[in-house]
Design a protein around this motif. Structure first.
Motif, PDB file in Angstrom:
ATOM      1  N   UNK A 172       0.130  15.842  -3.083  1.00  0.00           N
ATOM      2  CA  UNK A 172       0.559  14.465  -2.854  1.00  0.00           C
ATOM      3  C   UNK A 172       2.057  14.311  -3.126  1.00  0.00           C
ATOM      4  N   UNK A 173       2.496  14.914  -4.221  1.00  0.00           N
ATOM      5  CA  UNK A 173       3.916  14.800  -4.575  1.00  0.00           C
ATOM      6  C   UNK A 173       4.769  15.565  -3.569  1.00  0.00           C
ATOM      7  N   UNK A 228       5.337  13.617  -0.539  1.00  0.00           N
ATOM      8  CA  UNK A 228       6.334  12.551  -0.700  1.00  0.00           C
ATOM      9  C   UNK A 228       7.747  13.127  -0.652  1.00  0.00           C
ATOM     10  N   UNK A 242       0.838  -1.194   0.000  1.00  0.00           N
ATOM     11  CA  UNK A 242       0.000   0.000   0.000  1.00  0.00           C
ATOM     12  C   UNK A 242       0.878   1.251   0.000  1.00  0.00           C
ATOM     13  N   UNK A 243       0.345   2.363  -0.474  1.00  0.00           N
ATOM     14  CA  UNK A 243       1.095   3.616  -0.402  1.00  0.00           C
ATOM     15  C   UNK A 243       1.517   3.906   1.036  1.00  0.00           C
ATOM     16  N   UNK A 244       2.727   4.352   1.198  1.00  0.00           N
ATOM     17  CA  UNK A 244       3.194   4.709   2.528  1.00  0.00           C
ATOM     18  C   UNK A 244       3.941   3.586   3.231  1.00  0.00           C
ATOM     19  N   UNK A 245       3.655   2.345   2.822  1.00  0.00           N
ATOM     20  CA  UNK A 245       4.368   1.221   3.422  1.00  0.00           C
ATOM     21  C   UNK A 245       5.818   1.154   2.979  1.00  0.00           C
ATOM     22  N   UNK A 272       0.489  10.632   4.850  1.00  0.00           N
ATOM     23  CA  UNK A 272       1.509  10.523   3.809  1.00  0.00           C
ATOM     24  C   UNK A 272       1.006   9.625   2.688  1.00  0.00           C
ATOM     25  N   UNK A 273       1.352   9.981   1.517  1.00  0.00           N
ATOM     26  CA  UNK A 273       1.047   9.125   0.358  1.00  0.00           C
ATOM     27  C   UNK A 273       2.345   8.653  -0.240  1.00  0.00           C
ATOM     28  N   UNK A 274       2.389   7.480  -0.574  1.00  0.00           N
ATOM     29  CA  UNK A 274       3.660   7.036  -1.119  1.00  0.00           C
ATOM     30  C   UNK A 274       3.570   6.218  -2.424  1.00  0.00           C
ATOM     31  N   UNK A 301       9.334   4.654   1.495  1.00  0.00           N
ATOM     32  CA  UNK A 301       7.907   4.336   1.481  1.00  0.00           C
ATOM     33  C   UNK A 301       7.361   4.311   0.062  1.00  0.00           C
ATOM     34  N   UNK A 302       6.506   3.354  -0.198  1.00  0.00           N
ATOM     35  CA  UNK A 302       5.873   3.244  -1.510  1.00  0.00           C
ATOM     36  C   UNK A 302       4.997   4.463  -1.770  1.00  0.00           C
ATOM     37  N   UNK A 303       4.915   4.864  -3.015  1.00  0.00           N
ATOM     38  CA  UNK A 303       4.069   5.999  -3.353  1.00  0.00           C
ATOM     39  C   UNK A 303       2.721   5.527  -3.875  1.00  0.00           C
ATOM     40  N   UNK A 304       2.708   4.371  -4.516  1.00  0.00           N
ATOM     41  CA  UNK A 304       1.458   3.865  -5.078  1.00  0.00           C
ATOM     42  C   UNK A 304       1.130   2.491  -4.515  1.00  0.00           C
TER      43      UNK A 304
END
Lengths: 257, 257
Positions: free
Chosen positions: B227-228, B231, A43-46, B254-256, A93-96
């Motif tokens: 979002x960017x 990150x 997941x995003x953020x992980x 946070x979005x990743x 951290x993953x973004x998508x």
DNA sequence: CGCTGTCTGTGCAATAGTGCACAATTGCTC
DNA sequence: GAGCAATTGTGCACTATTGCACAGACAGCG
């Protein structure tokens, strides 16, 4: 530990390109998992703790979901590559989100192990650098594609991409799902597919799309499919050539990031 | 050789984040160049032999041109980053064209030299890994953005991005150029800007756009800008924090990738 | 066989964006 | 301070896509 891994082919082109000690280095670290459609790899953020190598016909995708709940696919990965920290080099951290689109076997490798193996082997570094360059090219082309090309062309592009990965004329996918990946309305996509069917390019069945006339479909699709394929051929052609052959290159001026 | 480089700040946030021996390692290898708008840093297919670090207000972009001659921007880079083989790790053919959008000084570094410096310094490796992860995030978000968001929102996003990089309310850009970057018709973009102007968000002048109400513009823009930015803050915040501050973070989940 | 849930087909009104032509404006140069 | 070239404004017809509602068709299951 995992019997399948001692046989010659893993079903993933990157892994199957490995020889000798590089092969010995990586193969024992892989864990084989059967993944269902819709399964989320991360997941995003992980923090992405493992890399997945789709094997055989399985396909995963990076998708982004907006605040309003709409989603789009931002990258697709099949047996030609790997997903998860390949480009972003792990430990960040993953973004998508990464989701399994076509169920099937995935070989899984801890990010940490891959980093160690890369540290030990220039061949591995080179291979993964090349692959991530190609993945990036695919993503860059998608930025342009989504800005410039109409749905019908993008839909055709997407079908070609999936066919390449599956190696079959029958693509197991619903309108609903494909519409989500393309980021368009389901009902409009149905009409688009209808149009492709009337042009004798595909046949639409419940839950699947059947490619009838690949050359004509390539004609209908935007240039993006070909451009990305050419970059893969330029950068990874020799590598893949050694094992399976993903890529049937049409002769053309190379396009390159 | 190049006097400016001995002073404390290069005007590029990545470079200015460097300290001690990392700084000593890299700085002497940089060549300062004044770049004009429209100048091409590299073409698709070329081996990218140097990396460019936009300094101060200069901005470069990766763009893709289709067969039919339409273009779109696929990534933008200002003083927060670097362009050319940063993500694709050099020594592979470029996939897209890199063009100077906003004229100004660029610090140039041979790709080969950067590879050597990275080999010698874990700090450098870490820094560039982090930056390329952020650049990738930006590109991924753009895939989604171009698929899902209407021009007005994307236009607002783009204006915010340029303002961040320039640090000024006055953005020197024509409708024509901006339309090209967004991949839309110039005449439609003019109407879009008109609309933003009527909403008191910007003022449109010949050859420039002036931001009047940044908060309202952020409201109008799609979520992609934020979002960017988040990150970047997550991945590079501490780094940038040490020198200039590009990023004014709004608190949010946070979005990743 | 018949039900049920999922998937697909279609109608319709509305908005977004294209494509093109041409007029109006501005900044600069001589 | 006139003229020129680049830039911006606008009209108009057309196509692409959305958004939503609902009907129809299919596949598997009991």
């Amino acid at each position: 530990m995992i019997p399948a891994l001692d046989t010659l082919f893993s079903g993933n082109l990157l892994l199957d390109a490995l020889r000798g000690k590089d092969r010995v280095l990586l193969m024992p670290l892989l864990e084989l998992r059967e993944c269902r459609r819709g399964e989320v790899l991360f997941e995003p953020g992980e923090d992405v703790s493992f890399i997945s190598f789709p094997s055989g016909p399985s396909v995963a995708a990076l998708v982004i979901t907006t605040q309003h709940g709409r989603t789009v696919e931002v990258a697709t990965v099949g047996h030609e590559g790997a997903i998860g920290g390949v480009v972003s080099q792990g430990s960040l951290p993953a973004f998508s989100r990464a989701v399994v689109q076509i169920a099937g076997p995935m070989l899984r490798l801890e990010t940490q192990r891959l980093q160690e193996a890369k540290a030990a082997s220039p061949v591995l570094r080179n291979l993964f650098t090349r692959y991530s360059d190609c993945l990036l090219a695919q993503i860059l082309q998608s930025v342009a594609c989504n800005a410039l090309h109409p749905i019908e062309e993008r839909c055709a592009r997407w079908i070609l991409g999936l066919q390449d990965r599956l190696g079959s004329d029958m693509l197991p996918i619903t309108h609903e799902l494909l519409a989500d990946l393309l980021g368009v309305q389901r009902s409009y996509l149905t009409r688009t597919l209808k149009s492709l069917q009337q042009q004798q390019l595909v046949q639409v069945r419940r839950g699947r799309i059947i490619v009838c006339n690949r050359p004509a479909l390539e004609e209908k699709a935007c240039e993006c499919h070909g451009a990305v394929k050419r970059h893969f051929e330029t950068v990874l052609g020799a590598v893949y050539g050694a094992s399976g052959t993903l890529i049937a290159l049409r002769p053309a001026a190379s396009q390159a990031v």
